[in-house]
Design an enzyme around this catalytic site. Structure first.
Site, mmCIF file in Angstrom:
data_model
loop_
_atom_site.group_PDB
_atom_site.id
_atom_site.type_symbol
_atom_site.label_atom_id
_atom_site.label_comp_id
_atom_site.label_asym_id
_atom_site.label_seq_id
_atom_site.Cartn_x
_atom_site.Cartn_y
_atom_site.Cartn_z
ATOM 1 N N HIS A 1 21.069 -1.406 -40.759
ATOM 2 C CA HIS A 1 19.790 -2.012 -41.127
ATOM 3 C C HIS A 1 20.088 -3.195 -42.037
ATOM 4 O O HIS A 1 21.028 -3.160 -42.834
ATOM 5 C CB HIS A 1 18.918 -0.997 -41.859
ATOM 6 C CG HIS A 1 18.443 0.125 -40.992
ATOM 7 N ND1 HIS A 1 17.359 0.901 -41.335
ATOM 8 C CD2 HIS A 1 18.887 0.624 -39.807
ATOM 9 C CE1 HIS A 1 17.158 1.814 -40.404
ATOM 10 N NE2 HIS A 1 18.077 1.672 -39.473
ATOM 11 N N CYS B 1 16.820 3.014 -46.402
ATOM 12 C CA CYS B 1 16.979 1.721 -47.077
ATOM 13 C C CYS B 1 16.310 1.711 -48.443
ATOM 14 O O CYS B 1 16.834 1.129 -49.391
ATOM 15 C CB CYS B 1 16.434 0.607 -46.202
ATOM 16 S SG CYS B 1 17.424 0.381 -44.697
ATOM 17 N N GLU C 1 18.707 -4.264 -44.712
ATOM 18 C CA GLU C 1 18.655 -3.981 -46.152
ATOM 19 C C GLU C 1 19.979 -3.388 -46.632
ATOM 20 O O GLU C 1 20.477 -3.753 -47.700
ATOM 21 C CB GLU C 1 17.510 -3.004 -46.476
ATOM 22 C CG GLU C 1 16.130 -3.514 -46.131
ATOM 23 C CD GLU C 1 15.662 -3.147 -44.722
ATOM 24 O OE1 GLU C 1 14.447 -3.204 -44.481
ATOM 25 O OE2 GLU C 1 16.508 -2.812 -43.861
ATOM 26 N N CYS D 1 12.706 1.563 -44.524
ATOM 27 C CA CYS D 1 12.669 2.984 -44.183
ATOM 28 C C CYS D 1 13.165 3.800 -45.382
ATOM 29 O O CYS D 1 13.597 3.251 -46.396
ATOM 30 C CB CYS D 1 13.546 3.251 -42.963
ATOM 31 S SG CYS D 1 15.324 3.094 -43.279
#
Length: 156
Positions: free
Chosen positions: A53, A86, A55, A83
């Site tokens: 991801h 993250c 992040e 999410c």
């Protein structure tokens, strides 16, 4: 145009780029003293790793390139509300401000989300949660996701 909107529009442009690359349309920026110092795209598919991801990648790169202390002064700008994974990483990295675009609830409506927990809810019990600003330009972010998820459904 205020900085938040300018940063978010950059994040949305990068999210579209991620989709063009074959990944989900997510991105993140790291901003220090008003300047974008790092940008990351989602690479879950192209990197063959469910944890890629943007992040998480931006936190790794930021700590490596700038030093862990720099993250404490940074603002993380996410094209979409992070999410749970993250959000936890943002907290543990010590980032003091999170700005997000498309909220998790809107994403869930277009992407068939089954694990939607807003960042504020995840961080509510922490002693020093980061400042959370968002959603910012939510409808623009939603449009990015609608284009992607409709297109990916039609390809299935």
């Amino acid at each position: 145009m205020d900085s938040y909107s300018a940063w978010m529009r950059r994040a949305y442009a990068l999210a579209r780029q991620a989709a063009d690359n074959g990944d989900h349309p997510f991105s993140a920026l790291l901003v220090i003293e008003g300047e974008i110092v790092l940008e990351c795209l989602n690479t879950v598919h192209t990197g063959a790793d469910a944890t890629r991801h943007p992040e998480l990648d931006i936190l790794r790169q930021g700590a490596s390139c700038l030093g862990q202390a720099a993250l404490h002064e940074a603002t993380l700008v996410a094209s979409t509300e992070p999410c749970a994974m993250c959000t936890g990483a943002i907290f543990w990295a010590g980032v003091r401000r999170l700005i997000y675009g498309c909220p998790a609830e809107l994403l869930a409506k277009v992407a068939s989300g089954r694990f939607v927990v807003p960042s504020r809810e995840l961080l509510a019990g922490s002693k020093q949660p980061p400042e959370i600003i968002g959603p910012v330009l939510a409808n623009e972010g939603l449009a990015v996701h609608e284009a992607y998820w409709r297109s990916s459904e039609s390809e299935s």
